[in-house]
Motif scaffolding. Structure first.
Motif, PDB file in Angstrom:
ATOM      1  N   GLY A 187      11.192   6.014 -31.670  1.00  0.00           N
ATOM      2  CA  GLY A 187      11.708   4.720 -31.213  1.00  0.00           C
ATOM      3  C   GLY A 187      12.868   4.193 -32.034  1.00  0.00           C
ATOM      4  N   SER A 259      15.416   0.436 -23.681  1.00  0.00           N
ATOM      5  CA  SER A 259      14.166   1.176 -23.538  1.00  0.00           C
ATOM      6  C   SER A 259      13.653   0.903 -22.142  1.00  0.00           C
ATOM      7  CB  SER A 259      13.123   0.671 -24.543  1.00  0.00           C
ATOM      8  OG  SER A 259      13.430   1.146 -25.820  1.00  0.00           O
ATOM      9  N   ASP A 303      18.019  -0.006 -31.217  1.00  0.00           N
ATOM     10  CA  ASP A 303      17.053   0.972 -30.703  1.00  0.00           C
ATOM     11  C   ASP A 303      15.617   0.504 -30.960  1.00  0.00           C
ATOM     12  OD1 ASP A 303      15.689   3.209 -29.912  1.00  0.00           O
ATOM     13  OD2 ASP A 303      16.450   4.541 -31.471  1.00  0.00           O
ATOM     14  N   ALA A 304      15.317   0.206 -32.217  1.00  0.00           N
ATOM     15  CA  ALA A 304      13.941  -0.151 -32.577  1.00  0.00           C
ATOM     16  C   ALA A 304      13.518  -1.469 -31.933  1.00  0.00           C
ATOM     17  CB  ALA A 304      13.815  -0.231 -34.096  1.00  0.00           C
ATOM     18  N   THR A 307      12.655  -1.059 -28.205  1.00  0.00           N
ATOM     19  CA  THR A 307      11.298  -0.544 -28.014  1.00  0.00           C
ATOM     20  C   THR A 307      10.289  -1.676 -28.215  1.00  0.00           C
ATOM     21  OG1 THR A 307      12.075   1.573 -28.878  1.00  0.00           O
ATOM     22  CG2 THR A 307       9.695   1.276 -28.749  1.00  0.00           C
TER      23      THR A 307
HETATM   24 MG    MG Z   1      14.046   2.521 -29.198  1.00  0.00          MG
END
Ligand code: MG
Ligand code: AMP
Length: 349
Positions: A187, A259, A303-304, A307
């Motif tokens: 993730g 995501s 990105d993180a 998620t």
């Molecule tokens: Mg991600």
């Protein structure tokens, strides 16, 4: 006394006009030469499959070959995939096998620290210890068999997940896992890889422009032609193709990541089972979100938090994530769209 001959004011004016005309024509000739000698900026594209997705690098440089830049960036992405992929032979695979590591290098330390910090910030909605779940459901690899596990299997897997099962000591460079926990950086690693690949390009040509897209995680190298924004489409999660776009984002720099439940999934009895888990239930997250897009300072953070936003859902998602520099756009099951305040700034041309 001799009188100076009187100058005709008309001829003086004519001389002046001639001089200015000459200057003007020379300037035009000079500009034309400069214009035609300067090659227009051309973008070079390179696409390869890494990190479980297609990675595209679009880059241009006025001082060196964009092919060289794209190759260096792709090599960097591959290095990070090898090092941090749970299925590969790098440091995370070793940690999962042995349960502890001493003297971890600075980069591994940074990535683990960042993942744990985001886990804390999101009260565990982002959890980098879900590898047993990812494997159990068959989302660890495209070739793995995907299936709905039994309740008992999920209960057992939950006994070895949770970021509190990681002990991390930055000073000692020590990390250990208890209860058979296993790290899955799926993730966050794509975003980190994009950041590192951009840094690689910048180290070779600080003026290079372009972007890198790793399966919907996009980092900007520099504005298009040096002064225009890159236009990023937010995909319709239920659309037929990537061309089916719901919203547009205009980015001069920074990063955006999405995501979605359409990236990896299988459908059984009309239910869609996808790859983003609710760490509390061990099932694919059902927060009503079908895609979460985050604009962030770095691709790793975007990105993180994307998620996390997918798991957190609407209410807290759009309101509290901006505290961590993450602006959120959520597409819900009924196709309604919610944005955190400030997101719309990136949607104006
Ligand atoms: Mg991600
Ligand atoms: P992304 O595509 O960035 O949303 O990441 C999804 C991937 O991260 C999955 O394929 C898993 O490897 C891992 N993952 C799944 N659920 C979570 C979660 N709640 N927190 C952190 N990582 C997760």
């Amino acid at each position: 006394m001799q009188q100076l001959p009187k100058r005709n004011p008309n001829s003086l004016l004519r001389n002046r006009i001639f001089l200015y005309g000459l200057l003007f024509v020379s300037a035009i000739i000079l500009l034309t030469i400069v214009f035609f000698r300067q090659k227009p900026l051309e973008y070079y594209d390179k696409t390869e499959y890494h990190l479980g997705t297609y990675v595209t690098i679009r880059v241009s440089s006025s001082t060196m070959s964009p092919v060289t830049l794209a190759e260096a960036a792709m090599t960097e992405i591959k290095r990070i995939d090898d090092k941090f992929g749970s299925r590969n032979n790098g440091v995370i695979a070793e940690l999962n096998r042995t349960g502890e590591l001493h003297d971890i290098d600075k980069e591994t330390s940074f990535l683990i620290r960042s993942a744990l910090e985001i886990a804390r910030n999101t009260s565990g909605a982002f959890d980098p210890t879900l590898y047993s779940l990812t494997r159990l459901w068959g989302f660890d690899d495209a070739s793995s068999k995907k299936r709905i596990p039994s309740d008992k299997e999920i209960e057992d897997a939950l006994g070895s997940t949770g970021f509190s099962r990681v002990t991390y000591d930055e000073e000692l460079g020590y990390v250990s896992l208890v209860d058979g926990a296993m790290i899955d950086l799926g993730g966050i690693a794509k975003g980190y890889a994009v950041d590192m690949a951009i840094a690689k390009i910048k180290s070779l040509d600080p003026e290079a422009t372009g972007f890198i897209d790793a399966g919907g995680d996009i980092g900007v190298i520099g504005p298009k032609y040096g002064n225009r924004p890159w236009i990023v489409g937010v995909r319709n999660p239920r659309g037929e193709s990537v061309q089916d776009v719901l919203e547009y984002i205009y980015l001069y720099d920074g990063a955006v990541a999405t995501s979605g439940d359409y990236e990896r999934f299988f459908i059984e009895n009309n239910v869609r089972y996808h790859h983003i888990f609710d760490p509390e239930t061990g099932f694919p997250s059902r927060s009503g979100v079908i895609s979460a897009t985050v604009i962030g300072k770095s691709t790793m953070l975007a990105d993180a938090y994307a998620t996390a936003a997918f798991v957190i859902g609407m209410e807290p998602g759009v309101t509290f994530l901006p505290r961590f520099g993450a602006l959120v756009l959520l597409v819900m099951e009924d196709m309604s769209i919610f944005r955190s305040p400030g997101f719309e700034v990136y949607q104006e041309k």
